[in-house]
Motif scaffolding. Sequence first.
Motif, PDB file in Angstrom:
ATOM      1  N   MET A  75       0.906  -1.032  -0.065  1.00 53.36           N
ATOM      2  CA  MET A  75      -0.129   0.112   0.122  1.00 53.36           C
ATOM      3  C   MET A  75       0.988   1.323   0.018  1.00 53.36           C
ATOM      4  SD  MET A  75      -3.514   0.158   0.416  1.00 53.36           S
ATOM      5  CE  MET A  75      -3.706  -1.462   1.016  1.00 53.36           C
ATOM      6  N   ALA A  76       0.571   2.186  -0.721  1.00 49.87           N
ATOM      7  CA  ALA A  76       1.306   3.398  -0.982  1.00 49.87           C
ATOM      8  C   ALA A  76       0.484   4.548  -0.536  1.00 49.87           C
ATOM      9  CB  ALA A  76       1.846   3.651  -2.381  1.00 49.87           C
ATOM     10  N   PHE A  77       1.225   5.614  -0.282  1.00 53.91           N
ATOM     11  CA  PHE A  77       0.527   7.108   0.238  1.00 53.91           C
ATOM     12  C   PHE A  77       0.890   8.065  -0.542  1.00 53.91           C
ATOM     13  CE2 PHE A  77       0.370   4.064   3.629  1.00 53.91           C
ATOM     14  CZ  PHE A  77      -0.806   3.809   4.250  1.00 53.91           C
ATOM     15  N   ARG A  78       0.172   9.017  -0.780  1.00 52.40           N
ATOM     16  CA  ARG A  78       0.517  10.432  -1.477  1.00 52.40           C
ATOM     17  C   ARG A  78      -0.195  11.405  -0.849  1.00 52.40           C
ATOM     18  NH1 ARG A  78       2.401  11.701  -7.280  1.00 52.40           N
ATOM     19  NH2 ARG A  78       4.366  11.457  -6.681  1.00 52.40           N
ATOM     20  N   ILE A  79       0.351  12.639  -0.517  1.00 51.11           N
ATOM     21  CA  ILE A  79      -0.526  13.835  -0.371  1.00 51.11           C
ATOM     22  C   ILE A  79      -0.412  14.766  -1.515  1.00 51.11           C
ATOM     23  CG2 ILE A  79      -0.637  15.773   1.155  1.00 51.11           C
ATOM     24  CD1 ILE A  79       0.247  13.940   3.699  1.00 51.11           C
ATOM     25  N   VAL A  80      -1.566  15.356  -1.998  1.00 52.55           N
ATOM     26  CA  VAL A  80      -1.453  16.314  -3.268  1.00 52.55           C
ATOM     27  C   VAL A  80      -2.183  17.350  -2.811  1.00 52.55           C
ATOM     28  CG1 VAL A  80      -2.326  16.404  -5.661  1.00 52.55           C
ATOM     29  CG2 VAL A  80      -1.682  14.158  -4.965  1.00 52.55           C
ATOM     30  N   THR A  81      -1.633  18.539  -2.833  1.00 52.39           N
ATOM     31  CA  THR A  81      -1.794  20.050  -2.547  1.00 52.39           C
ATOM     32  C   THR A  81      -2.167  20.813  -3.849  1.00 52.39           C
ATOM     33  OG1 THR A  81      -0.866  19.685  -0.261  1.00 52.39           O
ATOM     34  CG2 THR A  81      -1.500  22.095  -1.028  1.00 52.39           C
ATOM     35  N   ILE A  82      -3.318  21.188  -4.010  1.00 47.70           N
ATOM     36  CA  ILE A  82      -3.850  21.890  -5.292  1.00 47.70           C
ATOM     37  C   ILE A  82      -3.953  23.234  -5.087  1.00 47.70           C
ATOM     38  CG2 ILE A  82      -5.206  21.955  -7.282  1.00 47.70           C
ATOM     39  CD1 ILE A  82      -5.668  18.955  -6.809  1.00 47.70           C
ATOM     40  N   PRO A  83      -3.420  24.316  -5.363  1.00 44.61           N
ATOM     41  CA  PRO A  83      -3.691  25.813  -5.088  1.00 44.61           C
ATOM     42  C   PRO A  83      -4.745  25.979  -6.351  1.00 44.61           C
ATOM     43  CG  PRO A  83      -1.645  25.607  -6.426  1.00 44.61           C
ATOM     44  CD  PRO A  83      -2.016  24.255  -6.044  1.00 44.61           C
ATOM     45  N   PHE A  84      -5.584  27.275  -5.767  1.00 46.88           N
ATOM     46  CA  PHE A  84      -6.634  27.842  -6.824  1.00 46.88           C
ATOM     47  C   PHE A  84      -5.848  28.384  -7.543  1.00 46.88           C
ATOM     48  CE2 PHE A  84      -9.844  30.786  -7.571  1.00 46.88           C
ATOM     49  CZ  PHE A  84     -11.026  29.974  -7.960  1.00 46.88           C
ATOM     50  N   ASP A  85      -6.534  28.294  -8.866  1.00 44.91           N
ATOM     51  CA  ASP A  85      -5.916  29.167 -10.149  1.00 44.91           C
ATOM     52  C   ASP A  85      -6.942  30.399 -10.120  1.00 44.91           C
ATOM     53  OD1 ASP A  85      -5.277  30.124 -12.462  1.00 44.91           O
ATOM     54  OD2 ASP A  85      -4.893  28.211 -13.604  1.00 44.91           O
ATOM     55  N   ASN A  86      -6.436  31.341  -9.984  1.00 40.68           N
ATOM     56  CA  ASN A  86      -7.351  32.795  -9.971  1.00 40.68           C
ATOM     57  C   ASN A  86      -7.797  33.103 -11.246  1.00 40.68           C
ATOM     58  OD1 ASN A  86      -7.750  33.120  -7.055  1.00 40.68           O
ATOM     59  ND2 ASN A  86      -5.677  34.082  -7.184  1.00 40.68           N
ATOM     60  N   GLU A  87      -6.726  32.976 -12.101  1.00 42.52           N
ATOM     61  CA  GLU A  87      -6.898  33.406 -13.662  1.00 42.52           C
ATOM     62  C   GLU A  87      -8.095  32.435 -14.217  1.00 42.52           C
ATOM     63  OE1 GLU A  87      -3.486  33.565 -15.807  1.00 42.52           O
ATOM     64  OE2 GLU A  87      -2.284  34.627 -14.316  1.00 42.52           O
ATOM     65  N   ARG A  88      -8.032  31.264 -14.036  1.00 43.42           N
ATOM     66  CA  ARG A  88      -9.021  30.273 -14.512  1.00 43.42           C
ATOM     67  C   ARG A  88     -10.257  30.297 -13.700  1.00 43.42           C
ATOM     68  NH1 ARG A  88      -5.373  25.510 -15.935  1.00 43.42           N
ATOM     69  NH2 ARG A  88      -7.715  24.330 -15.587  1.00 43.42           N
ATOM     70  N   GLY A  89      -9.947  30.457 -12.402  1.00 40.55           N
ATOM     71  CA  GLY A  89     -11.169  30.153 -11.448  1.00 40.55           C
ATOM     72  C   GLY A  89     -11.453  28.860 -11.106  1.00 40.55           C
ATOM     73  N   VAL A  90     -10.606  27.992 -10.890  1.00 41.03           N
ATOM     74  CA  VAL A  90     -10.590  26.344 -10.940  1.00 41.03           C
ATOM     75  C   VAL A  90      -9.410  26.077  -9.947  1.00 41.03           C
ATOM     76  CG1 VAL A  90     -11.750  26.325 -12.979  1.00 41.03           C
ATOM     77  CG2 VAL A  90      -9.806  25.774 -12.805  1.00 41.03           C
ATOM     78  N   PHE A  91      -9.623  24.962  -9.386  1.00 45.06           N
ATOM     79  CA  PHE A  91      -8.667  24.132  -8.853  1.00 45.06           C
ATOM     80  C   PHE A  91      -8.195  23.177  -9.865  1.00 45.06           C
ATOM     81  CE2 PHE A  91     -10.738  25.275  -4.906  1.00 45.06           C
ATOM     82  CZ  PHE A  91      -9.776  25.668  -4.086  1.00 45.06           C
ATOM     83  N   PRO A  92      -7.219  23.341 -10.662  1.00 52.52           N
ATOM     84  CA  PRO A  92      -6.618  22.490 -11.681  1.00 52.52           C
ATOM     85  C   PRO A  92      -6.333  21.055 -11.041  1.00 52.52           C
ATOM     86  CG  PRO A  92      -4.758  24.031 -11.050  1.00 52.52           C
ATOM     87  CD  PRO A  92      -6.042  24.273 -10.141  1.00 52.52           C
ATOM     88  N   ASP A  93      -7.171  20.179 -11.635  1.00 52.50           N
ATOM     89  CA  ASP A  93      -7.116  18.455 -11.222  1.00 52.50           C
ATOM     90  C   ASP A  93      -6.334  17.783 -12.291  1.00 52.50           C
ATOM     91  OD1 ASP A  93      -8.748  18.899 -13.433  1.00 52.50           O
ATOM     92  OD2 ASP A  93     -10.496  17.869 -12.083  1.00 52.50           O
ATOM     93  N   ASN A  94      -5.703  18.230 -13.351  1.00 54.98           N
ATOM     94  CA  ASN A  94      -5.027  17.442 -14.371  1.00 54.98           C
ATOM     95  C   ASN A  94      -3.852  16.558 -13.970  1.00 54.98           C
ATOM     96  OD1 ASN A  94      -6.805  18.551 -16.373  1.00 54.98           O
ATOM     97  ND2 ASN A  94      -5.274  19.921 -17.231  1.00 54.98           N
ATOM     98  N   GLY A  95      -3.121  17.113 -13.094  1.00 53.17           N
ATOM     99  CA  GLY A  95      -2.123  16.456 -12.349  1.00 53.17           C
ATOM    100  C   GLY A  95      -2.488  15.386 -11.458  1.00 53.17           C
ATOM    101  N   LEU A  96      -3.578  15.465 -10.865  1.00 54.02           N
ATOM    102  CA  LEU A  96      -4.271  14.572 -10.034  1.00 54.02           C
ATOM    103  C   LEU A  96      -4.874  13.341 -10.503  1.00 54.02           C
ATOM    104  CD1 LEU A  96      -4.961  13.435  -6.992  1.00 54.02           C
ATOM    105  CD2 LEU A  96      -7.165  15.000  -7.212  1.00 54.02           C
ATOM    106  N   ASN A  97      -5.551  13.565 -11.674  1.00 55.37           N
ATOM    107  CA  ASN A  97      -6.356  12.889 -12.440  1.00 55.37           C
ATOM    108  C   ASN A  97      -5.122  11.879 -13.338  1.00 55.37           C
ATOM    109  OD1 ASN A  97      -8.884  13.373 -12.081  1.00 55.37           O
ATOM    110  ND2 ASN A  97      -8.840  15.176 -13.481  1.00 55.37           N
ATOM    111  N   ASN A  98      -4.121  12.647 -13.655  1.00 52.36           N
ATOM    112  CA  ASN A  98      -3.026  11.769 -14.350  1.00 52.36           C
ATOM    113  C   ASN A  98      -2.038  10.796 -13.481  1.00 52.36           C
ATOM    114  OD1 ASN A  98      -1.403  11.441 -16.754  1.00 52.36           O
ATOM    115  ND2 ASN A  98       0.253  12.596 -16.009  1.00 52.36           N
ATOM    116  N   PHE A  99      -2.151  11.338 -12.410  1.00 52.30           N
ATOM    117  CA  PHE A  99      -1.341  10.348 -11.263  1.00 52.30           C
ATOM    118  C   PHE A  99      -2.172   9.339 -11.216  1.00 52.30           C
ATOM    119  CE2 PHE A  99      -1.313   9.266  -6.757  1.00 52.30           C
ATOM    120  CZ  PHE A  99       0.044   8.812  -6.775  1.00 52.30           C
ATOM    121  N   LEU A 100      -3.631   9.267 -11.078  1.00 52.35           N
ATOM    122  CA  LEU A 100      -4.420   8.345 -10.564  1.00 52.35           C
ATOM    123  C   LEU A 100      -4.842   7.357 -11.792  1.00 52.35           C
ATOM    124  CD1 LEU A 100      -7.020  10.438  -8.111  1.00 52.35           C
ATOM    125  CD2 LEU A 100      -5.128   8.713  -7.388  1.00 52.35           C
TER     126      LEU A 100
END
Length: 65
Positions: free
Chosen positions: A1-26
């Motif tokens: 079993m492995a663990f990871r902590i992912v912290t995503i800052p809010f992107d003010n310019e786009r108005g979203v929490f970008p989730d591409n990196g998290l989706n790619n990892f998963l």
Amino acid sequence: MAFRIVTIPFDNERGVFPDNGLNNFLLDKKVKSYRVEFFIHVGRPYWSVFLEYEEIEDRSVEKLT
């Protein structure tokens, strides 16, 4: 079993929490459990995700770019 902590800052310019990196990892992982926390640091919002996961044996999944 492995663990990871992912912290995503809010992107003010786009108005979203970008989730591409998290989706790619998963893409090649099976999530066993997770915990999500929202916090603000120095006036900037963040989502933090603690993941407990297992690698999926099938490596035929292509990574997103």
